[in-house]
Design an enzyme around this catalytic site. Structure first.
Site, PDB file in Angstrom:
ATOM      1  N   GLU A 154       0.871  -1.187   0.000  1.00  0.00           N
ATOM      2  CA  GLU A 154       0.000   0.000   0.000  1.00  0.00           C
ATOM      3  C   GLU A 154       0.902   1.229   0.000  1.00  0.00           C
ATOM      4  O   GLU A 154       1.767   1.379   0.864  1.00  0.00           O
ATOM      5  CB  GLU A 154      -0.921  -0.021   1.231  1.00  0.00           C
ATOM      6  CG  GLU A 154      -1.873   1.153   1.245  1.00  0.00           C
ATOM      7  CD  GLU A 154      -3.189   0.857   1.962  1.00  0.00           C
ATOM      8  OE1 GLU A 154      -3.472  -0.311   2.282  1.00  0.00           O
ATOM      9  OE2 GLU A 154      -3.943   1.823   2.206  1.00  0.00           O
ATOM     10  N   ARG A 155       0.728   2.072  -0.997  1.00  0.00           N
ATOM     11  CA  ARG A 155       1.530   3.287  -1.159  1.00  0.00           C
ATOM     12  C   ARG A 155       3.008   2.961  -1.380  1.00  0.00           C
ATOM     13  O   ARG A 155       3.894   3.704  -0.910  1.00  0.00           O
ATOM     14  CB  ARG A 155       1.387   4.232   0.046  1.00  0.00           C
ATOM     15  CG  ARG A 155      -0.032   4.487   0.492  1.00  0.00           C
ATOM     16  CD  ARG A 155      -0.882   5.012  -0.617  1.00  0.00           C
ATOM     17  NE  ARG A 155      -2.282   5.168  -0.204  1.00  0.00           N
ATOM     18  CZ  ARG A 155      -3.244   5.468  -1.066  1.00  0.00           C
ATOM     19  NH1 ARG A 155      -3.000   5.599  -2.355  1.00  0.00           N
ATOM     20  NH2 ARG A 155      -4.474   5.608  -0.646  1.00  0.00           N
ATOM     21  N   ASN A 197      -3.316  -1.843   7.660  1.00  0.00           N
ATOM     22  CA  ASN A 197      -4.620  -2.360   7.210  1.00  0.00           C
ATOM     23  C   ASN A 197      -4.432  -3.870   7.087  1.00  0.00           C
ATOM     24  O   ASN A 197      -3.936  -4.362   6.077  1.00  0.00           O
ATOM     25  CB  ASN A 197      -5.010  -1.787   5.848  1.00  0.00           C
ATOM     26  CG  ASN A 197      -5.296  -0.296   5.920  1.00  0.00           C
ATOM     27  OD1 ASN A 197      -5.829   0.198   6.910  1.00  0.00           O
ATOM     28  ND2 ASN A 197      -4.934   0.427   4.874  1.00  0.00           N
ATOM     29  N   GLU A 281     -10.565   4.247   8.829  1.00  0.00           N
ATOM     30  CA  GLU A 281     -10.671   3.903   7.408  1.00  0.00           C
ATOM     31  C   GLU A 281     -11.132   2.461   7.211  1.00  0.00           C
ATOM     32  O   GLU A 281     -10.554   1.702   6.442  1.00  0.00           O
ATOM     33  CB  GLU A 281      -9.332   4.157   6.701  1.00  0.00           C
ATOM     34  CG  GLU A 281      -8.894   5.610   6.804  1.00  0.00           C
ATOM     35  CD  GLU A 281      -7.635   5.948   6.018  1.00  0.00           C
ATOM     36  OE1 GLU A 281      -6.801   5.067   5.853  1.00  0.00           O
ATOM     37  OE2 GLU A 281      -7.518   7.112   5.592  1.00  0.00           O
ATOM     38  N   ARG A 331     -11.963  17.538   9.959  1.00  0.00           N
ATOM     39  CA  ARG A 331     -11.126  16.343  10.137  1.00  0.00           C
ATOM     40  C   ARG A 331      -9.818  16.656  10.871  1.00  0.00           C
ATOM     41  O   ARG A 331      -9.273  15.814  11.579  1.00  0.00           O
ATOM     42  CB  ARG A 331     -10.837  15.725   8.754  1.00  0.00           C
ATOM     43  CG  ARG A 331      -9.830  14.618   8.788  1.00  0.00           C
ATOM     44  CD  ARG A 331      -9.747  13.910   7.468  1.00  0.00           C
ATOM     45  NE  ARG A 331      -8.506  13.166   7.378  1.00  0.00           N
ATOM     46  CZ  ARG A 331      -8.116  12.481   6.323  1.00  0.00           C
ATOM     47  NH1 ARG A 331      -8.873  12.431   5.241  1.00  0.00           N
ATOM     48  NH2 ARG A 331      -6.974  11.829   6.321  1.00  0.00           N
ATOM     49  N   LYS A 355       0.523  10.732  13.741  1.00  0.00           N
ATOM     50  CA  LYS A 355       1.066  11.321  12.510  1.00  0.00           C
ATOM     51  C   LYS A 355       1.513  12.746  12.797  1.00  0.00           C
ATOM     52  O   LYS A 355       0.869  13.455  13.575  1.00  0.00           O
ATOM     53  CB  LYS A 355       0.016  11.327  11.395  1.00  0.00           C
ATOM     54  CG  LYS A 355      -0.231   9.934  10.814  1.00  0.00           C
ATOM     55  CD  LYS A 355      -0.992   9.970   9.493  1.00  0.00           C
ATOM     56  CE  LYS A 355      -1.292   8.543   9.051  1.00  0.00           C
ATOM     57  NZ  LYS A 355      -1.855   8.431   7.707  1.00  0.00           N
ATOM     58  N   ASP A 360      -2.928  14.147   6.824  1.00  0.00           N
ATOM     59  CA  ASP A 360      -2.379  12.875   6.357  1.00  0.00           C
ATOM     60  C   ASP A 360      -1.183  13.099   5.447  1.00  0.00           C
ATOM     61  O   ASP A 360      -1.297  12.932   4.240  1.00  0.00           O
ATOM     62  CB  ASP A 360      -3.491  12.105   5.606  1.00  0.00           C
ATOM     63  CG  ASP A 360      -3.072  10.700   5.254  1.00  0.00           C
ATOM     64  OD1 ASP A 360      -2.059  10.231   5.801  1.00  0.00           O
ATOM     65  OD2 ASP A 360      -3.766  10.069   4.436  1.00  0.00           O
ATOM     66  N   GLU A 388       3.823   9.116  -0.753  1.00  0.00           N
ATOM     67  CA  GLU A 388       2.419   9.034  -1.162  1.00  0.00           C
ATOM     68  C   GLU A 388       1.911  10.355  -1.749  1.00  0.00           C
ATOM     69  O   GLU A 388       1.325  10.372  -2.830  1.00  0.00           O
ATOM     70  CB  GLU A 388       1.559   8.618   0.029  1.00  0.00           C
ATOM     71  CG  GLU A 388       0.079   8.608  -0.299  1.00  0.00           C
ATOM     72  CD  GLU A 388      -0.804   8.172   0.855  1.00  0.00           C
ATOM     73  OE1 GLU A 388      -0.273   7.833   1.935  1.00  0.00           O
ATOM     74  OE2 GLU A 388      -2.038   8.163   0.677  1.00  0.00           O
ATOM     75  N   GLU A 499       6.839  22.006  -2.963  1.00  0.00           N
ATOM     76  CA  GLU A 499       5.838  22.853  -2.285  1.00  0.00           C
ATOM     77  C   GLU A 499       5.294  23.913  -3.225  1.00  0.00           C
ATOM     78  O   GLU A 499       4.102  24.193  -3.240  1.00  0.00           O
ATOM     79  CB  GLU A 499       6.506  23.616  -1.135  1.00  0.00           C
ATOM     80  CG  GLU A 499       6.610  22.902   0.145  1.00  0.00           C
ATOM     81  CD  GLU A 499       7.302  23.781   1.189  1.00  0.00           C
ATOM     82  OE1 GLU A 499       7.491  23.265   2.279  1.00  0.00           O
ATOM     83  OE2 GLU A 499       7.654  24.951   0.924  1.00  0.00           O
ATOM     84  N   TRP A 529     -14.167  12.210   2.592  1.00  0.00           N
ATOM     85  CA  TRP A 529     -12.953  12.072   3.404  1.00  0.00           C
ATOM     86  C   TRP A 529     -12.635  13.285   4.277  1.00  0.00           C
ATOM     87  O   TRP A 529     -11.613  13.290   4.963  1.00  0.00           O
ATOM     88  CB  TRP A 529     -11.765  11.776   2.483  1.00  0.00           C
ATOM     89  CG  TRP A 529     -11.900  10.496   1.728  1.00  0.00           C
ATOM     90  CD1 TRP A 529     -12.403  10.340   0.471  1.00  0.00           C
ATOM     91  CD2 TRP A 529     -11.548   9.176   2.181  1.00  0.00           C
ATOM     92  NE1 TRP A 529     -12.379   9.012   0.116  1.00  0.00           N
ATOM     93  CE2 TRP A 529     -11.853   8.268   1.151  1.00  0.00           C
ATOM     94  CE3 TRP A 529     -10.991   8.672   3.360  1.00  0.00           C
ATOM     95  CZ2 TRP A 529     -11.636   6.899   1.251  1.00  0.00           C
ATOM     96  CZ3 TRP A 529     -10.767   7.305   3.465  1.00  0.00           C
ATOM     97  CH2 TRP A 529     -11.087   6.431   2.430  1.00  0.00           C
TER      98      TRP A 529
END
Ligand code: GCV
Length: 667
Positions: A154-155, A197, A281, A331, A355, A360, A388, A499, A529
């Site tokens: 994943e990623r 996950n 998630e 969020r 995190k 995220d 990611e 950036e 999301w």
């Protein structure tokens, strides 16, 4: 340069210390990691300089003395000149005219001392009279692999999983040893080996179907001082235990975990513990049973306790079923709101993994307000090495540049309140999502090796500057000199460029949904999301001040005050905290809109310069490395062009206002 060898290249120049002194060594100590530290000294001198080493029986005739203080002290002349105490995992190196010493109080420290000594030797940075004393600031320095048992990641952007294939642990042993070496050489001491996950076959990793193979993998990492930390599925009592519930307060559930975790420890007695993503998630968790995250974590921690294991519990808990129409939800508040009230309620072998930012791993995010606010809870910070949202290892993005700024963030403007000051205290370490896979060069983009290297170095010492890391990595990888200096310069230019051409001023998620590469300005605008920027004809951004979602108030007073006021808010994060009109005047006197245009033109141009600089190295570099990096740079330039033009066109269409400098904006 051989890509596979990363920062352990075959050296073209003689070492900066005399070869006979390196060759003849004396060592004292005992233990598996100690033995391995000596073996690594010998292996790397042979591999990198082709120097065969010889163990001499008498300390006086040795050019290099390595070992553990307790074993060496009685033998060492002049021991009163040695440091009185070397901290855990630390080391002391002294370079003499006749003899050099590398000593440590524990085995891991000796291993790290050997790697440091050799790294400095490769950089030509050792001379008689030098003394180096180091110890890691924080105890936990972890890589998190998001690898699935089917071999996908994943990623992941560097090929298939290093560990798995077709639902089995399947790997090249030599490659795994090389990976353990790379990780340990920059101080990594924990590796989680499967995706947080935890789906399909991965649920069975803690069963006898997989434990013998997991134990074999643990044995590969053990001599390198690295302990494994698998990810658990909170619903395992149901999915593999056959129970009707996974309620953490149900005695049958607790008993099942106790039994299952004991079984795991029978196979891997030094397992570091487990990591858990719960209620996030789609993953199962205590909320499903009306329990708190402290209740959920503590139940698992109790089962780990007799084995000395620790539970790493992730705070990435938020509602991913939001309604974009509802402006009251934010969020960014979620982790804080879910965890602050639980401060002090976690068992002593639970560490929260938080995190670094509230959303995220976005390109520009503030540091999460939980850092420094949790007073009675142990925690670690989670970073992301895999790119990611930072260019998929197609675009170059040197992440230590970002991490340096995170480490310098002052949580409270009190004494010792920067992130780097908290490290080694309440902040017990750092975890990062790994960027490695089966690609020959490990990381897809060869220069992305610098991010793996840089994470280890910064987790070891959060006060390190990214510039020093860039130069160190480049010198080790390409050999000290002009080429390395030029590449360090490219690395350091890369994050500011990224950036500039990405989403503006702290606006997040203007990215292609799902895959997260390339621009899609409204891709997450009407999703579930919680990822909205709410651009209209006049303004953009979410008001997170006290007049809006109140997010700024989650910070300690000094930060709350700075973030609340657009005039004092760091401009790079302006649109993270504020909803502003396009004609808002920024510090340079230009409008917000003009600044958006400017940064995007500049960002693209910066990439173009990076590409030209890389081309200037054509004759100095190995052809394969040169070509593979060049082809990625060409794709990056194309990506930067898309970002520049899509962002600029979007705002031009919204406002009808052209670039004040007359540059072309497509309509
Ligand atoms: C492992 C983001 C990523 C997911 C990841 C998740 C997490 O949402 O897109 O791929 O899942 O973070 O950190 O758990």
């Amino acid at each position: 340069m051989k890509e596979y060898d990363c920062w352990f290249q075959k050296q073209t120049q003689a070492p900066c210390l005399s070869v006979p002194s390196l060759k003849r060594f004396f060592s004292a100590g005992a233990g598996m990691v100690y033995d391995h530290a000596i073996a690594e000294y010998r292996f790397l001198l042979k591999k990198c300089w082709d120097i065969p080493t010889e163990a001499v029986p008498d300390l006086r005739s040795a050019g290099t003395v390595l070992g553990l203080v307790a074993d060496l002290n009685p033998l060492l002349p002049g021991k009163e000149t040695l440091p009185a105490k070397i901290p855990a995992e630390g080391f002391y190196i002294r370079i003499g005219h006749e003899q050099s010493i590398i000593i440590a109080a524990d085995e891991a420290g000796l291993l790290y001392g050997v790697y440091r000594f050799l790294a400095l030797l490769m950089q030509g940075a050792l001379k008689p009279g030098d003394e180096i004393q180091e110890a890691p600031t924080a105890r936990l320095r972890m890589l998190n692999h998001w690898d699935n048992l089917d071999g996908s990641i994943e990623r992941g952007y560097a090929g298939r999983s290093l560990f798995y294939q077709d639902n089995h642990l399947q790997y090249d042993k030599e490659r795994m040893v090389a990976y353990a070496r790379l990780a340990a050489s920059v101080g990594i001491n924990r590796i989680s080996i499967n995706n947080v996950n935890v789906r399909s076959a991965a649920k069975l990793l803690i069963t006898e179907a997989y434990l013998p193979a997991v134990a074999e993998l643990a044995a590969v990492f053990r001599p390198f001082g690295i302990r494994l930390l698998p990810a658990l599925n909170f619903a395992a009592p149901k999915s593999i235990g056959g129970l009707s519930t996974a309620d953490p307060l149900d005695p049958a559930v607790a008993a099942w975990w106790k039994e299952q975790i004991s079984l795991v420890y029978r196979y891997i007695p030094d397992l570091a513990g487990f990591i858990v993503k719960a209620d996030s998630e789609g993953e199962s968790g205590p909320f499903q049973y009306g329990r708190t995250h402290a209740e959920g974590a503590n139940m698992l921690a109790a089962a780990l306790k007799p084995h000395g294991g620790e539970l790493i519990w992730r705070c990435f808990v938020y509602n991913c079923q939001q309604d974009w129409r509802d402006h009251s939800m934010d969020r960014a508040r979620a982790a804080y709101d879910n965890f602050i009230a639980l401060d002090g309620q976690f068992a002593d072998n639970v560490l929260l993994q938080i995190k670094y930012g509230p959303l995220d791993f976005q390109v520009l995010e503030p540091v999460m307000p939980l850092f420094g606010a949790l007073k009675n809870t142990r925690y670690v910070m989670e970073l992301q090495i895999t790119q990611e949202y930072t260019g998929h290892q197609i675009d170059l993005c040197f992440l230590p540049w970002l991490w340096e700024r995170i480490m310098a963030f002052d949580t409270a403007y009190g004494p010792q309140s920067r992130i780097r000051d908290l490290a080694g205290k309440s902040l017990e370490g750092f975890a990062a999502v790994a960027n490695t896979g089966r690609d020959t060069n490990w990381t897809g983009h060869t220069l992305a090796q610098a991010n793996l290297y840089g994470f280890g170095r910064m987790a070891w010492n959060p006060a390190l500057e990214s510039e020093a890391i860039a130069r160190e990595w480049s010198a080790l990888t390409f050999g000290p000199g002009h080429t390395a200096e030029t590449i360090a310069g490219i690395l350091l230019a890369s994050y500011p460029a990224y950036e500039n051409y990405n989403a503006p001023f702290g606006i997040c998620f203007m990215v292609t949904p799902g895959i997260h590469y390339g621009p899609n300005i409204e891709g997450y605008e009407f999703s579930k999301w919680g990822t909205y920027h709410r651009a209209d004809r006049k303004a953009i951004g979410v008001d997170r001040t006290s007049q809006g979602t109140g997010y700024t108030g989650l910070y300690a007073p000094e930060n709350a005050r700075r973030f609340e006021d657009p005039a004092q808010c760091p401009e790079k994060l302006l649109l993270f905290f504020h909803r502003l009109n396009y004609d808002y005047r920024m510090k340079n006197g230009e409008t917000l809109l003009q600044n958006i245009y400017d940064t995007h033109f500049v960002g693209y141009d910066q990439v173009a310069v990076m590409v030209e600089t890389w081309k200037s190295l054509e004759n100095d570099l190995d052809g394969e490395v040169y070509d593979s990096v060049l082809s990625r740079f060409e794709r990056q330039l194309e990506n930067a062009r898309e970002w520049r033009d899509q962002i600029n066109t979007y705002f031009y269409r919204k406002t009808g206002i052209a670039d004040a400098r007359g540059r072309r904006i497509y309509d």
